[in-house]
Design an enzyme around this catalytic site. Structure first.
Site, PDB file in Angstrom:
ATOM      1  N   ARG A 184      -3.920   8.418  15.760  1.00 27.93           N
ATOM      2  CA  ARG A 184      -5.138   9.098  15.302  1.00 27.93           C
ATOM      3  C   ARG A 184      -5.453  10.330  16.136  1.00 27.93           C
ATOM      4  O   ARG A 184      -6.263  11.169  15.728  1.00 27.93           O
ATOM      5  CB  ARG A 184      -6.319   8.116  15.319  1.00 27.93           C
ATOM      6  CG  ARG A 184      -6.298   7.137  14.167  1.00 27.93           C
ATOM      7  CD  ARG A 184      -7.427   6.133  14.232  1.00 27.93           C
ATOM      8  NE  ARG A 184      -7.133   5.027  15.135  1.00 27.93           N
ATOM      9  CZ  ARG A 184      -7.934   3.981  15.314  1.00 27.93           C
ATOM     10  NH1 ARG A 184      -9.073   3.923  14.643  1.00 27.93           N
ATOM     11  NH2 ARG A 184      -7.592   3.008  16.137  1.00 27.93           N
ATOM     12  N   GLN A 185      -4.813  10.443  17.292  1.00 30.09           N
ATOM     13  CA  GLN A 185      -5.007  11.629  18.133  1.00 30.09           C
ATOM     14  C   GLN A 185      -3.845  12.594  17.896  1.00 30.09           C
ATOM     15  O   GLN A 185      -3.025  12.843  18.765  1.00 30.09           O
ATOM     16  CB  GLN A 185      -5.108  11.232  19.608  1.00 30.09           C
ATOM     17  CG  GLN A 185      -6.295  10.330  19.917  1.00 30.09           C
ATOM     18  CD  GLN A 185      -6.418  10.018  21.396  1.00 30.09           C
ATOM     19  OE1 GLN A 185      -6.231  10.887  22.239  1.00 30.09           O
ATOM     20  NE2 GLN A 185      -6.737   8.772  21.715  1.00 30.09           N
ATOM     21  N   ASP A 201      -0.661  -6.766  40.669  1.00 31.21           N
ATOM     22  CA  ASP A 201      -1.500  -5.592  40.383  1.00 31.21           C
ATOM     23  C   ASP A 201      -1.324  -5.101  38.946  1.00 31.21           C
ATOM     24  O   ASP A 201      -1.696  -3.984  38.618  1.00 31.21           O
ATOM     25  CB  ASP A 201      -1.202  -4.465  41.371  1.00 31.21           C
ATOM     26  CG  ASP A 201       0.246  -3.985  41.283  1.00 31.21           C
ATOM     27  OD1 ASP A 201       1.026  -4.596  40.519  1.00 31.21           O
ATOM     28  OD2 ASP A 201       0.597  -3.005  41.959  1.00 31.21           O
ATOM     29  N   GLY A 256     -16.316  -0.614   8.991  1.00 27.43           N
ATOM     30  CA  GLY A 256     -17.607  -0.108   8.540  1.00 27.43           C
ATOM     31  C   GLY A 256     -17.492   0.733   7.281  1.00 27.43           C
ATOM     32  O   GLY A 256     -18.194   0.497   6.282  1.00 27.43           O
ATOM     33  N   THR A 257     -16.612   1.721   7.314  1.00 33.43           N
ATOM     34  CA  THR A 257     -16.415   2.592   6.154  1.00 33.43           C
ATOM     35  C   THR A 257     -15.884   1.806   4.965  1.00 33.43           C
ATOM     36  O   THR A 257     -16.328   2.008   3.826  1.00 33.43           O
ATOM     37  CB  THR A 257     -15.426   3.726   6.507  1.00 33.43           C
ATOM     38  OG1 THR A 257     -15.968   4.500   7.578  1.00 33.43           O
ATOM     39  CG2 THR A 257     -15.180   4.628   5.313  1.00 33.43           C
ATOM     40  N   LYS A 266     -16.574  10.944   1.637  1.00 33.09           N
ATOM     41  CA  LYS A 266     -17.505  10.586   2.711  1.00 33.09           C
ATOM     42  C   LYS A 266     -17.686  11.772   3.643  1.00 33.09           C
ATOM     43  O   LYS A 266     -16.756  12.529   3.897  1.00 33.09           O
ATOM     44  CB  LYS A 266     -17.011   9.367   3.481  1.00 33.09           C
ATOM     45  CG  LYS A 266     -15.707   9.558   4.223  1.00 33.09           C
ATOM     46  CD  LYS A 266     -15.278   8.290   4.942  1.00 33.09           C
ATOM     47  CE  LYS A 266     -13.972   8.512   5.708  1.00 33.09           C
ATOM     48  NZ  LYS A 266     -13.472   7.301   6.353  1.00 33.09           N
TER      49      LYS A 266
END
Length: 311
Positions: free
Chosen positions: A78-79, A19, A210-211, A177
């Site tokens: 990042r949090q 599991d 992307g950035t 940005k």
């Protein structure tokens, strides 16, 4: 880590039940030993985090003297704050879990937000990639150091970019940005004159790229001679590798804080520099009770990387 003699990995097994529960068994006596668990909490973040917690619990219950978690890439960093109502601060939750599992010290690299160190009530050594990157830049761009411009891809990363700029005695530029919503960049402008410069974009992590690729395009539009990037953590998820491969960037340099996938290793303009020498010395210094911050000095770091950057 064993006292005296060569150091080898502890004989252990990490398995999954049907599991997907994680099971750990250590086959050596670790009683009274100074233990170091090396585990980036990168993708799959939850599996790697649970492995780290369970290994720590195993060692604690086996009477290890001290447990240090060596986390080259600290997931969930990042949090680190509440960005809007009814959102978590998961970096703090992870910090609590690590301490509760029995970890007594954290050794990591380029935390996304340095204040995460304050989420812990145990020592946290946050190593920096910029000294390694500075050695790499001086080696690979030794004939054009006067033309280099270090670029921060956003205002929040200025301190990190400035650190590298100071080490190689280069000027600093900023890409401003503005986001309409997460994952989208609405508008980008360059602060500083990058015309005829070899631009080096510096950041702590690259996720979908992307950035990064848009910033490279913008710098070329503003007259840059060429664009390179030095990013500590190559998360490189989704379309990232394809974007980097097809971008105007001559090279993207990342560290091995996250294990490189096949596409990353095969990408013609992605290069990986090792962090193992720095982490190994930091582990040794932690065990010896000597300074870890001294590793940021060129006089100390240079000999560690002597074989890689001999001119």
């Amino acid at each position: 880590m064993h006292r005296g003699g060569p150091v080898s990995l502890v004989d252990a097994r990490v398995e999954r039940f049907n599991d997907a529960e994680i099971f750990v068994e250590v086959f050596e006596n670790v009683r009274g030993e100074d233990m170091f668990i090396i585990q980036p909490t990168s993708n799959p973040a939850n599996d790697n985090l649970m492995e780290l917690l369970i290994i720590a619990d195993t060692l604690r219950r086996s009477s290890a003297a001290r447990i240090t978690a060596v986390i080259p890439y600290f997931g969930y960093a990042r949090q680190d704050r509440r960005t809007k109502a009814r959102t978590p601060i998961t970096a703090k939750l992870v910090a609590n879990m690590l301490v509760e599992a029995g970890i007594e010290r954290i050794l990591t690299m380029d935390l996304h937000a340095t204040q995460i160190q304050g989420f812990f009530d145990i020592p946290v050594d946050n190593l920096y990639a910029s000294p390694i990157f500075a050695l790499d830049v001086k080696h690979h761009f030794k004939d054009q150091l006067d033309d280099i411009m270090v670029v921060s891809p956003d205002v929040g990363g200025v301190a990190r970019a400035r650190e590298l700029a100071q080490r190689i005695n280069a000027p600093l530029s900023i890409v401003d940005k503005r986001r309409e919503k997460a994952g989208e960049v609405a508008e980008m402008t360059v602060i500083g004159d990058v015309s005829d410069k070899t631009c080096i974009i510096v950041d702590d992590l690259c996720d979908t790229a992307g950035t990064l690729c848009k910033a490279a395009d913008l710098l070329m539009e503003k007259g840059a001679k060429e664009v390179h990037a030095y990013i500590t953590h190559g998360v490189l998820s989704g379309p990232a590798v394809e974007r980097v491969t097809n971008s105007v960037m001559k090279s993207l340099v990342i560290t091995d804080s996250i294990e490189a996938t096949g596409p990353v290793q095969a990408a013609k303009n992605i290069r990986i520099v090792p962090t193992a020498p720095l982490f190994a010395q930091a582990i040794l210094n932690t065990w010896n009770g000597t300074s870890v911050s001294s590793l940021f000095d060129n006089s100390t770091l240079g000999p560690i990387y002597e074989g890689l950057y001999t001119t």
